[in-house]
Scaffold this motif. Structure first.
Motif, PDB file in Angstrom:
ATOM      1  N   ILE A   5      54.904  35.866  19.918  1.00  0.00           N
ATOM      2  CA  ILE A   5      54.311  35.120  21.015  1.00  0.00           C
ATOM      3  C   ILE A   5      53.367  34.086  20.434  1.00  0.00           C
ATOM      4  O   ILE A   5      53.005  34.144  19.249  1.00  0.00           O
ATOM      5  N   ASP A   6      52.948  33.154  21.286  1.00  0.00           N
ATOM      6  CA  ASP A   6      51.835  32.290  20.929  1.00  0.00           C
ATOM      7  C   ASP A   6      50.801  32.404  22.033  1.00  0.00           C
ATOM      8  O   ASP A   6      51.143  32.541  23.196  1.00  0.00           O
ATOM      9  N   VAL A   7      49.528  32.425  21.625  1.00  0.00           N
ATOM     10  CA  VAL A   7      48.436  32.639  22.559  1.00  0.00           C
ATOM     11  C   VAL A   7      47.385  31.548  22.415  1.00  0.00           C
ATOM     12  O   VAL A   7      47.243  30.935  21.358  1.00  0.00           O
ATOM     13  N   SER A   8      46.649  31.341  23.497  1.00  0.00           N
ATOM     14  CA  SER A   8      45.549  30.378  23.535  1.00  0.00           C
ATOM     15  C   SER A   8      44.432  30.990  24.371  1.00  0.00           C
ATOM     16  O   SER A   8      44.492  32.167  24.739  1.00  0.00           O
ATOM     17  N   SER A   9      43.447  30.190  24.736  1.00  0.00           N
ATOM     18  CA  SER A   9      42.336  30.694  25.552  1.00  0.00           C
ATOM     19  C   SER A   9      42.797  31.098  26.949  1.00  0.00           C
ATOM     20  O   SER A   9      42.095  31.818  27.643  1.00  0.00           O
ATOM     21  N   HIS A  10      43.983  30.659  27.352  1.00  0.00           N
ATOM     22  CA  HIS A  10      44.538  31.031  28.660  1.00  0.00           C
ATOM     23  C   HIS A  10      45.050  32.468  28.666  1.00  0.00           C
ATOM     24  O   HIS A  10      45.341  33.011  29.723  1.00  0.00           O
ATOM     25  N   ASN A  11      45.182  33.062  27.498  1.00  0.00           N
ATOM     26  CA  ASN A  11      45.718  34.413  27.375  1.00  0.00           C
ATOM     27  C   ASN A  11      44.609  35.403  27.040  1.00  0.00           C
ATOM     28  O   ASN A  11      43.588  35.035  26.465  1.00  0.00           O
ATOM     29  N   ALA A  13      42.633  38.308  25.098  1.00  0.00           N
ATOM     30  CA  ALA A  13      42.452  38.652  23.689  1.00  0.00           C
ATOM     31  C   ALA A  13      43.050  40.027  23.410  1.00  0.00           C
ATOM     32  O   ALA A  13      43.204  40.420  22.259  1.00  0.00           O
ATOM     33  N   ASN A  14      43.424  40.732  24.455  1.00  0.00           N
ATOM     34  CA  ASN A  14      43.985  42.078  24.343  1.00  0.00           C
ATOM     35  C   ASN A  14      45.462  42.059  24.765  1.00  0.00           C
ATOM     36  O   ASN A  14      45.905  42.911  25.530  1.00  0.00           O
ATOM     37  N   GLY A  19      56.591  45.580  19.971  1.00  0.00           N
ATOM     38  CA  GLY A  19      57.827  44.838  19.790  1.00  0.00           C
ATOM     39  C   GLY A  19      57.659  43.471  19.148  1.00  0.00           C
ATOM     40  O   GLY A  19      58.627  42.737  18.999  1.00  0.00           O
ATOM     41  N   LEU A  20      56.432  43.127  18.756  1.00  0.00           N
ATOM     42  CA  LEU A  20      56.182  41.819  18.141  1.00  0.00           C
ATOM     43  C   LEU A  20      56.160  41.918  16.624  1.00  0.00           C
ATOM     44  O   LEU A  20      55.762  42.930  16.057  1.00  0.00           O
ATOM     45  N   ASP A  21      56.574  40.812  15.999  1.00  0.00           N
ATOM     46  CA  ASP A  21      56.525  40.681  14.545  1.00  0.00           C
ATOM     47  C   ASP A  21      55.546  39.607  14.097  1.00  0.00           C
ATOM     48  O   ASP A  21      55.079  39.623  12.968  1.00  0.00           O
ATOM     49  N   PHE A  22      55.269  38.643  14.985  1.00  0.00           N
ATOM     50  CA  PHE A  22      54.380  37.545  14.629  1.00  0.00           C
ATOM     51  C   PHE A  22      53.658  37.032  15.870  1.00  0.00           C
ATOM     52  O   PHE A  22      54.123  37.223  17.000  1.00  0.00           O
ATOM     53  N   THR A  40      39.296  36.868  17.922  1.00  0.00           N
ATOM     54  CA  THR A  40      39.700  38.164  18.477  1.00  0.00           C
ATOM     55  C   THR A  40      41.219  38.244  18.589  1.00  0.00           C
ATOM     56  O   THR A  40      41.817  39.286  18.279  1.00  0.00           O
ATOM     57  N   GLN A  41      41.841  37.158  19.023  1.00  0.00           N
ATOM     58  CA  GLN A  41      43.312  37.128  19.135  1.00  0.00           C
ATOM     59  C   GLN A  41      43.956  37.283  17.762  1.00  0.00           C
ATOM     60  O   GLN A  41      44.938  38.007  17.596  1.00  0.00           O
ATOM     61  N   ARG A  42      43.415  36.622  16.769  1.00  0.00           N
ATOM     62  CA  ARG A  42      43.924  36.743  15.400  1.00  0.00           C
ATOM     63  C   ARG A  42      43.747  38.161  14.870  1.00  0.00           C
ATOM     64  O   ARG A  42      44.661  38.735  14.298  1.00  0.00           O
ATOM     65  N   ASN A  43      42.559  38.718  15.085  1.00  0.00           N
ATOM     66  CA  ASN A  43      42.294  40.064  14.590  1.00  0.00           C
ATOM     67  C   ASN A  43      43.226  41.091  15.213  1.00  0.00           C
ATOM     68  O   ASN A  43      43.649  42.031  14.538  1.00  0.00           O
ATOM     69  N   ARG A  44      43.559  40.927  16.475  1.00  0.00           N
ATOM     70  CA  ARG A  44      44.494  41.850  17.129  1.00  0.00           C
ATOM     71  C   ARG A  44      45.839  41.829  16.404  1.00  0.00           C
ATOM     72  O   ARG A  44      46.423  42.875  16.131  1.00  0.00           O
ATOM     73  N   ALA A  45      46.322  40.641  16.074  1.00  0.00           N
ATOM     74  CA  ALA A  45      47.600  40.523  15.361  1.00  0.00           C
ATOM     75  C   ALA A  45      47.495  41.097  13.950  1.00  0.00           C
ATOM     76  O   ALA A  45      48.370  41.850  13.518  1.00  0.00           O
ATOM     77  N   ARG A  46      46.448  40.738  13.236  1.00  0.00           N
ATOM     78  CA  ARG A  46      46.279  41.228  11.859  1.00  0.00           C
ATOM     79  C   ARG A  46      46.165  42.745  11.813  1.00  0.00           C
ATOM     80  O   ARG A  46      46.754  43.394  10.961  1.00  0.00           O
ATOM     81  N   ASN A  47      45.381  43.306  12.728  1.00  0.00           N
ATOM     82  CA  ASN A  47      45.191  44.765  12.747  1.00  0.00           C
ATOM     83  C   ASN A  47      46.484  45.503  13.048  1.00  0.00           C
ATOM     84  O   ASN A  47      46.634  46.666  12.674  1.00  0.00           O
ATOM     85  N   ALA A  48      47.420  44.825  13.710  1.00  0.00           N
ATOM     86  CA  ALA A  48      48.726  45.433  14.010  1.00  0.00           C
ATOM     87  C   ALA A  48      49.745  45.174  12.908  1.00  0.00           C
ATOM     88  O   ALA A  48      50.891  45.600  13.009  1.00  0.00           O
TER      89      ALA A  48
END
Length: 182
Positions: A5-11, A13-14, A19-22, A40-48
């Motif tokens: 997925i791609d996320v921005s401030s509209h999405n 942070a949680n 099912g995601l890879d990137f 926070t959005q980056r950290n969620r991805a990195r932590n996963a």
């Protein structure tokens, strides 16, 4: 194919990560806006354990200043992918090429890709320069089947459920990590 997925401030942070890879995270726009949720959005991805990419929404003005503003926000790690979001109607092809070049020169160990829709790719682009890979927005075609002849790396195929859904042209997350330089 890998899913992301791609996320921005509209999405949130949680956002859901199952099912995601990137994940691509919007960091900046122009030279004055920073997504307040990007860390926070980056950290969620990195932590996963997901592959992380960052993107900048380009606006008219100095491409070098925008490239610097974007890169100054990020403490890059090996394997981070960098992307230009080219959607502004007053940003031209040569501007796009300048930003890609400036970012690649400043971060040569990182993949730098171009995000745009088919309209921009077919009717505004005059150089076929997508940096290290084309991230094409084409919701009119099934995941992994964008209607472009140019080799693509990422395909944004849907905006379902409030999230931009993407696929990557890799068989495994390890292959994506290797391509990204991790």
């Amino acid at each position: 194919m890998l899913h992301g997925i791609d996320v921005s401030s509209h999405n949130s942070a949680n956002y859901a990560i199952q099912g995601l890879d990137f994940v691509f995270v919007k960091v900046t726009e122009g030279t004055s806006y920073t997504n307040p949720k990007w860390v926070t959005q980056r950290n969620r991805a990195r932590n996963a354990g997901l592959v992380v990419g960052y993107y900048h929404y380009v606006t008219p003005g100095s491409m070098s200043a925008q490239a610097g503003y974007f890169l100054d926000k990020i403490a890059l790690r090996a394997g981070d992918v960098l992307a230009l979001d080219w959607e502004h109607p007053d940003v031209w092809c040569l501007d796009k090429d300048r930003w890609l070049e400036d970012v690649k020169d400043a971060a040569p160990a990182h993949r730098v890709v171009l995000y745009c829709n088919r309209e921009y790719w077919f009717n505004r682009d005059t150089t076929d320069n997508a940096g290290d890979g084309l991230w094409i927005a084409d919701p009119d075609h099934a995941a992994g089947r964008p209607a472009v002849q140019h080799p693509w790396t990422f395909h944004q195929h849907s905006w379902a459920g409030g999230l931009d859904r993407n696929v990557a042209r890799f068989d495994t997350r390890a292959a994506l990590r290797e391509w990204a330089g991790a």
